[in-house]
Design a protein around this motif. Structure first.
Motif, PDB file in Angstrom:
ATOM      1  N   MET A   1      13.408 -27.384  -9.986  1.00  0.00           N
ATOM      2  CA  MET A   1      12.983 -28.625 -10.183  1.00  0.00           C
ATOM      3  C   MET A   1      14.141 -29.882 -10.398  1.00  0.00           C
ATOM      4  O   MET A   1      13.939 -30.782  -9.963  1.00  0.00           O
ATOM      5  CB  MET A   1      11.898 -28.930 -11.657  1.00  0.00           C
ATOM      6  N   THR A   3      16.840 -29.483  -9.060  1.00  0.00           N
ATOM      7  CA  THR A   3      17.886 -29.797  -8.006  1.00  0.00           C
ATOM      8  C   THR A   3      16.966 -30.984  -7.337  1.00  0.00           C
ATOM      9  O   THR A   3      17.511 -31.972  -6.720  1.00  0.00           O
ATOM     10  CB  THR A   3      17.698 -28.751  -7.155  1.00  0.00           C
ATOM     11  N   LEU A   4      15.599 -30.621  -7.271  1.00  0.00           N
ATOM     12  CA  LEU A   4      14.660 -31.774  -6.476  1.00  0.00           C
ATOM     13  C   LEU A   4      15.050 -33.277  -7.152  1.00  0.00           C
ATOM     14  O   LEU A   4      15.068 -33.927  -6.266  1.00  0.00           O
ATOM     15  CB  LEU A   4      13.434 -31.243  -6.471  1.00  0.00           C
ATOM     16  N   MET A   5      14.909 -33.053  -8.475  1.00  0.00           N
ATOM     17  CA  MET A   5      14.916 -34.492  -9.012  1.00  0.00           C
ATOM     18  C   MET A   5      16.169 -35.250  -8.841  1.00  0.00           C
ATOM     19  O   MET A   5      16.229 -36.405  -8.891  1.00  0.00           O
ATOM     20  CB  MET A   5      14.878 -34.305 -10.747  1.00  0.00           C
ATOM     21  N   ALA A   6      17.382 -34.090  -8.754  1.00  0.00           N
ATOM     22  CA  ALA A   6      18.615 -34.906  -8.403  1.00  0.00           C
ATOM     23  C   ALA A   6      18.547 -35.659  -7.105  1.00  0.00           C
ATOM     24  O   ALA A   6      19.386 -36.727  -7.151  1.00  0.00           O
ATOM     25  CB  ALA A   6      19.738 -33.839  -8.337  1.00  0.00           C
ATOM     26  N   PHE A   7      17.939 -35.195  -6.036  1.00  0.00           N
ATOM     27  CA  PHE A   7      17.656 -35.940  -4.819  1.00  0.00           C
ATOM     28  C   PHE A   7      16.982 -37.154  -5.069  1.00  0.00           C
ATOM     29  O   PHE A   7      17.289 -38.051  -4.433  1.00  0.00           O
ATOM     30  CB  PHE A   7      17.356 -34.900  -3.760  1.00  0.00           C
TER      31      PHE A   7
END
Lengths: 115, 766
Positions: A1, A3-7
């Motif tokens: 999650m 990782t996705l939040m970073a984007f």
């Protein structure tokens, strides 16, 4: 999650900065709102993201039952959200006031300290 | 000792009141302080006359290992005695000289602070303390040169002196730090006792930096130009700072460092050649000038050059000559400057051409002026003669470049006599010239200084053992680094220095008879000096500095928010990029496992809404999309265990949208203000910053350098805060001050909003 939040946060930052680089003050303010959302999410993500573990202590216990999400980051974000709103309210009224004087939504028309 | 050094600052603080209380005699009253210090320092003579030193240490910044340590040895005591002794006469003199000046109180503050700084400078053993006192003398000197602050040229000269000396001071600080690293200590006495300073790889840069500091302070070529300009100061200041004490700080430093840094080829060549050149330049410019203070100022440049040259030569004779010359010069130059003040004050003369035949009107002044001038010219039987003979002897025996230095010295000897004649003969003898004021003798307070200082030159000349046994031998020993026993004597028999002296005397006096033609012969130099002289270079540098500041301001402070932002963002991008390169930052593996469908959907909606908010042409649409972003963010909070935050976000977002809609409704629609190219540039910058944030987050999410402090709040929420919602307990209990601050911010914003709405209402009513 995370990782996705970073984007997602990166996307919000990009949108915010693009808006802040515009000449229109209204766009600048929209950029600021986006920026504070992005920053809050950044802190939120940095503290770790856990589903369904609210930092609450059940009745009759001294400590939570098992691990909980980081309460400190939440407290900081809460403060940041409220302060961000205070600043926004002030900025919006200021813009309105400035517009009444300058009669334009263009920062290049506001280079004079007397206006 | 600490009290002795700092007493100057203490008395300076109350000087204006003392001045007001004591009225006319404030000069004498305040002169008691330097007088008392002089007596106090005299008491050290027995202790140091055998070459030993007294060291006193006071803690200053214990945490940084900086201490206020003082070292009393022959060298520092010689300076301390000169500073306090001459200071006594200067303060007494100024009390009368500046009697009618309305800012006399301020003068006392500055001159006493200066005296204390100077004492600290020569007595300090710690490099940092020495540097602090060094800069304090620069600052007090700046304030004293600009004492007549309503005079534009005085202000400019003050600034020039400050820039030159403080610029050198900056180099000096770097040199000091290098010296401390190489020497392994900040205590001068320990550094100078350590070995290997001269073999160290840093020796040359360190030496050059320290020399830059010393040369600027002591007005060596090519920095000599600031000293004559500093004569804009009142005469007592010129006498004290710019001839007897402050400008000798550089000489003091070189003398102090000679045992540790001196003796190398580099040291010898740089010091003796620059010193010799300064000596000749000084005396030449002095002989060409006609302004009373200008002549004396340039002859001070000559003296400073001589001292630097002698320290550079560094032989036994040279060191003995240096300390002897130092004492002789301070005595006669102090006296002559004070006499220059008398000429100005009692006869209104600022230029030698305005003077002549004043001996009948000012008999006492004439007498002492003649004695001091004889010492300046190096004539038997004065102390200046002994100093000059020693100097010539040292130059003739110099281990390197003896030929050049001898040529410099011979020319200087001739021109020195000419300068002495200008000072000692021109105003007093010959036909009477009408002076701007009716000349009359100066009051005792103004005569005491010249009388005592000039007489000392005569007494030490006749009885050199008086000066030598007490202090000069000890001072020379410190500078040389090994025991020295000078045998000062007036008569050394008929030798080469004596022949040079006699030749110099004859030629100098001959030149004096042709003084006007001498000056006329070199007028062609003036335009050249104005074109390429060091002062012109200084002006160029200053102009370039202003121009570059101007350019920088125009580029960086251009008034456009977006350019500021661009500069900040691009700088951040570059710095983060370089850091990431250097530390080889990796982002780890990209893993989207475990992300649930609704989370993909929420984040997708959020990004889409952000994109719409950015690109949409309608204001209402943009604001609505902004609201969508906010609600998506709120959903994320709620999904990931932050219910309170989510609720707040929903409330605030609703309010934000309402507020924006209400206000934006009154504003014009979006205009297309930027060109396509600008938009593409901004988009690139924005995407780069967004990408940078993503990369930073990816590289840091799994790094945890320290344990979170949250566990404390979780553990103590119920026991200490009596609350079960930990976030709320943090806000209102553990970090209640933060929340209080937040309330203040909100209250201020509310007041601001209210005020602006009020203001508008009143405006429209008009």
């Amino acid at each position: 999650m995370e990782t996705l939040m970073a984007f997602a946060v990166g996307g919000l930052y990009a949108a915010a900065i693009y808006m802040m680089l515009r000449r229109s003050i209204v766009k600048l303010v929209i950029g600021l709102v986006l920026l504070s959302n992005a920053a809050n999410l950044l802190i939120f993500t940095a503290a770790g993201m856990d589903r369904g573990l609210p930092p609450l202590i059940p009745e009759g216990m001294l400590v939570p039952d098992g691990p909980v999400a980081d309460p400190l980051a939440q407290a900081l974000i809460l403060t940041a959200i409220v302060i961000g709103f205070g600043v926004l309210a002030f900025a919006v009224v200021l813009i309105h006031r400035a517009y009444e004087v300058v009669r334009a939504d263009d920062m290049d028309q506001m280079k004079d300290t007397d206006t | 000792m600490l009290f002795a050094v700092l007493s100057g600052f203490l008395i300076a603080a109350i000087a204006p009141w003392l001045h007001r209380l004591s009225g006319r005699h404030s000069g004498w009253l305040l002169a008691l302080l330097p007088g008392a210090l002089f007596v106090y320092f005299l008491g050290f003579i027995p202790e140091v006359s055998d070459g030993s030193a007294v060291r006193l240490v006071y803690p200053w910044v214990p945490g940084l290992d900086i201490q206020l340590s003082f070292l009393v040895d022959g060298l520092s005591l010689l300076f301390a005695l000169l500073i306090s002794g001459i200071g006594f006469f200067i303060v007494a003199y100024a009390g009368r000289y500046l009697e009618k000046h309305r800012d006399l109180g301020r003068f006392y503050v500055l001159i006493l602070s200066f005296m204390a700084s100077m004492l600290g400078l020569v007595l300090a053993d710690n490099l940092i303390a020495l540097f602090v006192f060094w800069e304090l003398t620069s600052i007090t000197s700046y304030l004293l040169i600009g004492y007549n602050h309503e005079d534009k040229s005085a202000r400019q000269s003050a600034l020039q002196g400050l820039f030159v000396t403080v610029g050198g001071g900056l180099a000096l600080l770097t040199g000091f730090i290098m010296l401390a690293i190489v020497g392994g200590s900040y205590e001068l006495s320990e550094i100078l006792a350590s070995d290997g300073l001269q073999e160290h790889a840093w020796y040359l840069p360190m030496l050059l930096l320290i020399l830059a500091g010393a040369f600027t302070k002591s007005a060596q070529v090519p920095f000599h130009f600031w000293l004559p300009n500093a004569m804009a100061a009142p005469t007592p200041v010129s006498a004290y700072l710019h001839s007897a004490t402050m400008v000798k700080a550089g000489v003091y430093l070189l003398a102090r460092l000679n045992p540790g840094l001196g003796g190398t080829e580099t040291w010898l060549l740089i010091l003796s050649l620059f010193g010799g050149l300064t000596m000749l330049t000084g005396v030449f410019l002095s002989a060409r000038s006609t302004g009373v203070k200008k002549v004396l100022a340039y002859s001070t440049v000559m003296a400073l050059g001589t001292l630097v040259m002698l320290i550079g030569v560094g032989t036994e004779t040279a060191i003995i000559a240096a300390v002897t010359f130092l004492l002789a010069h301070s005595l006669y130059k102090g006296a002559l400057f004070l006499i220059a003040g008398i000429l100005d004050h009692e006869a209104g003369c600022k230029d030698f051409l305005q003077t002549g035949g004043l001996r009948r009107a000012l008999p006492v002044t004439t007498f002492f002026a003649a004695i001091a001038a004889l010492s300046l010219g190096g004539v038997l039987p004065l102390f200046g003669f002994i100093a000059k003979e020693l100097m010539l002897e040292a130059v003739l025996e110099a281990p390197r470049v003896a030929g050049i230095l001898t040529a410099f010295a011979v020319l200087t000897a001739i021109l020195g006599v000419l300068v002495a004649a200008i000072v000692g003969i021109k105003p007093w003898f010959g036909p009477r010239v009408e002076t701007p004021k009716t000349p009359h003798e100066a009051p005792p307070a103004m005569l005491a200084g010249p009388a005592v200082l000039a007489s000392l030159g005569l007494i030490f000349g006749l009885a050199p053992w008086l000066a030598e046994g007490g202090i000069l031998a000890a001072a020379a020993t410190v500078v040389y680094g090994a025991p020295l026993t000078p045998k000062l004597a007036l008569w050394h028999g008929i030798n080469a220095p004596l022949m040079i002296s006699i030749a110099g005397l004859v030629l100098g006096l001959l030149l004096y008879t042709q003084w006007a033609r001498f000056r006329a012969a070199f007028t062609w130099l003036d335009p050249l000096a104005r074109q390429i002289g060091p002062e012109r270079q200084y002006e160029r540098i200053m102009a370039a500095m202003v121009a570059s500041a101007d350019w920088q301001t125009r580029v960086l402070q251009n008034g456009y928010l977006r350019y500021y932002l661009l500069v900040i963002l691009i700088t951040t991008l570059l710095m983060v990029g370089i850091t990431a390169q250097i530390y080889d930052i990796s982002i780890g593996e990209l893993s989207f496992s475990g992300v649930q469908l609704q989370e993909w959907a929420i984040l997708g909606i959020m990004l889409a809404a952000a994109f719409v908010a950015v690109t949409f042409r309608s204001r209402l649409g943009a604001v609505a999309s902004l609201g969508a972003v906010g609600f998506a963010v709120a959903l994320i909070y709620v999904l990931f265990s932050a219910a309170d935050v989510g609720i707040t976000q929903v409330l605030v977002e609703t309010l934000t949208v309402l507020l924006l809609v209400l206000v934006l409704f009154r504003l014009p629609g979006f205009l297309n203000l930027s060109s396509r190219l600008v938009r593409i540039r901004d988009a690139i910058v924005a995407l780069s910053v967004g990408g940078m944030m993503t990369l930073l987050m990816l590289s840091t999410t799994h790094t945890r350098l320290y344990d979170s402090i949250s566990s404390y709040f979780v553990q103590e929420s119920v026991p200490l805060g009596y609350g079960r919602n930990i976030v709320n307990v943090i806000l209102v209990d553990f970090r209640a001050l933060d929340t209080l601050g937040e309330i203040f911010v909100l209250a201020l914003a509310a007041v601001g909003v209210y005020a602006m709405i009020k203001l508008r209402a009143e405006d429209s009513r008009k």
